[in-house]
Scaffold this motif. Structure first.
Motif, PDB file in Angstrom:
ATOM      1  N   GLY A   7       0.802  -1.210   0.000  1.00 28.60           N
ATOM      2  CA  GLY A   7       0.000   0.000   0.000  1.00 28.60           C
ATOM      3  C   GLY A   7       0.833   1.256   0.000  1.00 28.60           C
ATOM      4  N   ASP A   8       2.148   1.140  -0.118  1.00 30.18           N
ATOM      5  CA  ASP A   8       3.015   2.319  -0.200  1.00 30.18           C
ATOM      6  C   ASP A   8       2.748   3.047  -1.518  1.00 30.18           C
ATOM      7  N   PHE A   9       2.691   4.368  -1.454  1.00 28.48           N
ATOM      8  CA  PHE A   9       2.531   5.169  -2.658  1.00 28.48           C
ATOM      9  C   PHE A   9       3.417   6.400  -2.553  1.00 28.48           C
ATOM     10  N   GLU A  10       3.789   6.940  -3.715  1.00 27.97           N
ATOM     11  CA  GLU A  10       4.465   8.228  -3.747  1.00 27.97           C
ATOM     12  C   GLU A  10       3.589   9.210  -4.508  1.00 27.97           C
ATOM     13  N   PHE A  11       3.632  10.444  -4.066  1.00 30.37           N
ATOM     14  CA  PHE A  11       2.871  11.524  -4.678  1.00 30.37           C
ATOM     15  C   PHE A  11       3.867  12.613  -5.052  1.00 30.37           C
ATOM     16  N   GLU A  12       4.104  12.787  -6.335  1.00 27.61           N
ATOM     17  CA  GLU A  12       5.122  13.743  -6.753  1.00 27.61           C
ATOM     18  C   GLU A  12       4.748  14.388  -8.084  1.00 27.61           C
ATOM     19  N   ARG A  13       5.389  15.520  -8.337  1.00 28.16           N
ATOM     20  CA  ARG A  13       5.325  16.167  -9.642  1.00 28.16           C
ATOM     21  C   ARG A  13       6.743  16.546 -10.018  1.00 28.16           C
ATOM     22  N   LYS A  14       7.023  16.506 -11.316  1.00 27.70           N
ATOM     23  CA  LYS A  14       8.391  16.801 -11.754  1.00 27.70           C
ATOM     24  C   LYS A  14       8.379  17.741 -12.946  1.00 27.70           C
ATOM     25  N   TRP A 125      11.893  20.660  -2.163  1.00 24.69           N
ATOM     26  CA  TRP A 125      12.163  20.298  -3.550  1.00 24.69           C
ATOM     27  C   TRP A 125      13.505  19.591  -3.640  1.00 24.69           C
ATOM     28  N   VAL A 126      13.622  18.678  -4.601  1.00 19.64           N
ATOM     29  CA  VAL A 126      14.925  18.143  -4.967  1.00 19.64           C
ATOM     30  C   VAL A 126      15.150  18.455  -6.437  1.00 19.64           C
ATOM     31  N   VAL A 127      16.388  18.741  -6.767  1.00 16.23           N
ATOM     32  CA  VAL A 127      16.767  18.983  -8.154  1.00 16.23           C
ATOM     33  C   VAL A 127      17.854  17.981  -8.511  1.00 16.23           C
ATOM     34  N   ASP A 128      17.581  17.158  -9.509  1.00 12.05           N
ATOM     35  CA  ASP A 128      18.501  16.113  -9.936  1.00 12.05           C
ATOM     36  C   ASP A 128      19.281  16.569 -11.161  1.00 12.05           C
ATOM     37  N   GLN A 129      20.598  16.575 -11.032  1.00 12.71           N
ATOM     38  CA  GLN A 129      21.493  16.875 -12.141  1.00 12.71           C
ATOM     39  C   GLN A 129      22.058  15.543 -12.632  1.00 12.71           C
ATOM     40  N   PHE A 130      21.613  15.115 -13.801  1.00 19.32           N
ATOM     41  CA  PHE A 130      21.968  13.791 -14.289  1.00 19.32           C
ATOM     42  C   PHE A 130      23.395  13.771 -14.834  1.00 19.32           C
ATOM     43  N   LEU A 131      24.024  12.624 -14.681  1.00 19.19           N
ATOM     44  CA  LEU A 131      25.413  12.428 -15.082  1.00 19.19           C
ATOM     45  C   LEU A 131      25.493  11.438 -16.241  1.00 19.19           C
ATOM     46  N   GLY A 132      26.674  11.343 -16.826  1.00 22.81           N
ATOM     47  CA  GLY A 132      26.911  10.345 -17.867  1.00 22.81           C
ATOM     48  C   GLY A 132      26.056  10.565 -19.091  1.00 22.81           C
ATOM     49  N   ALA A 133      25.454   9.492 -19.597  1.00 21.25           N
ATOM     50  CA  ALA A 133      24.703   9.543 -20.848  1.00 21.25           C
ATOM     51  C   ALA A 133      23.415  10.342 -20.739  1.00 21.25           C
ATOM     52  N   ASN A 134      22.990  10.679 -19.529  1.00 21.65           N
ATOM     53  CA  ASN A 134      21.782  11.490 -19.350  1.00 21.65           C
ATOM     54  C   ASN A 134      22.084  12.965 -19.118  1.00 21.65           C
ATOM     55  N   ALA A 135      23.348  13.352 -19.083  1.00 22.82           N
ATOM     56  CA  ALA A 135      23.691  14.768 -19.012  1.00 22.82           C
ATOM     57  C   ALA A 135      23.334  15.413 -20.346  1.00 22.82           C
ATOM     58  N   PRO A 136      22.919  16.671 -20.369  1.00 20.22           N
ATOM     59  CA  PRO A 136      22.864  17.639 -19.268  1.00 20.22           C
ATOM     60  C   PRO A 136      21.471  17.783 -18.652  1.00 20.22           C
ATOM     61  N   VAL A 139      16.250  17.922 -13.631  1.00 22.67           N
ATOM     62  CA  VAL A 139      14.832  17.746 -13.333  1.00 22.67           C
ATOM     63  C   VAL A 139      14.567  18.126 -11.875  1.00 22.67           C
ATOM     64  N   ALA A 140      13.522  18.907 -11.652  1.00 22.05           N
ATOM     65  CA  ALA A 140      13.102  19.279 -10.300  1.00 22.05           C
ATOM     66  C   ALA A 140      11.876  18.464  -9.916  1.00 22.05           C
ATOM     67  N   GLU A 141      11.850  17.995  -8.667  1.00 29.57           N
ATOM     68  CA  GLU A 141      10.724  17.199  -8.175  1.00 29.57           C
ATOM     69  C   GLU A 141      10.262  17.724  -6.829  1.00 29.57           C
ATOM     70  N   VAL A 142       8.955  17.642  -6.615  1.00 27.95           N
ATOM     71  CA  VAL A 142       8.381  17.925  -5.307  1.00 27.95           C
ATOM     72  C   VAL A 142       7.521  16.734  -4.928  1.00 27.95           C
ATOM     73  N   GLU A 143       7.626  16.291  -3.695  1.00 21.71           N
ATOM     74  CA  GLU A 143       6.896  15.115  -3.230  1.00 21.71           C
ATOM     75  C   GLU A 143       6.207  15.445  -1.911  1.00 21.71           C
ATOM     76  N   ARG A 144       4.991  14.926  -1.757  1.00 19.36           N
ATOM     77  CA  ARG A 144       4.229  15.116  -0.523  1.00 19.36           C
ATOM     78  C   ARG A 144       3.687  13.773  -0.034  1.00 19.36           C
ATOM     79  N   GLY A 145       3.094  13.806   1.136  1.00 17.96           N
ATOM     80  CA  GLY A 145       2.483  12.609   1.683  1.00 17.96           C
ATOM     81  C   GLY A 145       1.132  12.307   1.092  1.00 17.96           C
ATOM     82  N   GLY A 146       0.610  13.208   0.283  1.00 19.11           N
ATOM     83  CA  GLY A 146      -0.649  13.045  -0.425  1.00 19.11           C
ATOM     84  C   GLY A 146      -0.536  13.736  -1.772  1.00 19.11           C
ATOM     85  N   PRO A 147      -1.595  13.747  -2.582  1.00 21.40           N
ATOM     86  CA  PRO A 147      -1.530  14.371  -3.902  1.00 21.40           C
ATOM     87  C   PRO A 147      -0.969  15.792  -3.858  1.00 21.40           C
TER      88      PRO A 147
END
Length: 213
Positions: A7-14, A125-136, A139-147
């Motif tokens: 029943g674990d769920f994640e609620f995020e937007r990116k 917020w978290v901001v992911d800076q991808f490395l290697g073949a996914n650079a440059p 992506v920014a993400e925000v996650e909550r305990g609900g929608p």
């Protein structure tokens, strides 16, 4: 993510970000994440991740990146289901970090990134800076305990990616961004930015025009 069993769920937007925002670049200790996708199909995925601080200059080979993690790194295994309306089944459990690291070293489909964290308005917020073949890719993400509804969207967010499966990490593990980045840039220039409008009222930092799709 929780550890409460079924029943674990994640609620995020990116969101797509052009370059690392100054507000997060000041994070003195971004996390290095190296993760392998052991299975990914039709929105379902199994991921093994090792995450921690980086102790050396970063290379591009997954094995080198794993070796750059500090001794306090943690390991996890996660199962995911398809995303619907910013909600996705996600069950995550801890693994011995040494075991997780060795699985990642041996995997064929790996994503590596630096994760910066910042608190903006009412959300973390978290901001992911991808490395290697996914650079440059950034992506920014925000996650909550609900929608994630009635979101205040920072000005560095170019367009929303929440419903674009191409930007899910499991997709990037199999089809790295470098191989289709130019095609996507042309697509974005042609259609313009868009934002999900079914999750309450979007609020745009800096009074961004309200006619975004």
């Amino acid at each position: 993510m929780s550890d409460t069993g079924p029943g674990d769920f994640e609620f995020e937007r990116k969101f797509l970000v052009r370059e690392l925002p100054a507000v997060v670049a000041s994070d003195p200790a971004p996390a290095l994440i190296v993760q392998a996708y052991l299975f990914a199909a039709d929105g379902y995925a199994v991921r093994v991740r090792v995450q921690g601080g980086a102790t050396t200059e970063l290379g591009t080979d997954p094995g080198e990146l794993v070796s750059a993690l500090d001794q306090d790194a943690i390991g996890t295994i996660t199962t995911k289901g398809p995303a619907v309306g910013g909600t996705r089944y996600e069950a995550e459990r801890e693994l011995d970090p040494l075991v997780a690291a060795e699985i990642v070293r041996r995997a064929d489909h790996v994503v590596a990134k630096l994760r910066y964290s910042v608190w903006l308005g009412q959300d973390g917020w978290v901001v992911d800076q991808f490395l290697g073949a996914n650079a440059p890719l950034v992506v920014a993400e925000v996650e909550r305990g609900g929608p994630v509804v009635d979101l205040e969207i920072p000005s560095f967010c170019v367009t929303e990616l929440s419903e674009d499966d191409r930007f899910r990490n499991e997709y990037l593990a199999y089809r790295p961004f470098a191989g289709w980045a130019e095609d996507y840039r042309r697509e974005l220039d042609r259609r313009g930015p868009s934002f999900v409008d079914t999750l309450g009222r979007n609020q745009f930092e800096g009074h961004r025009p309200s006619d975004h799709r």
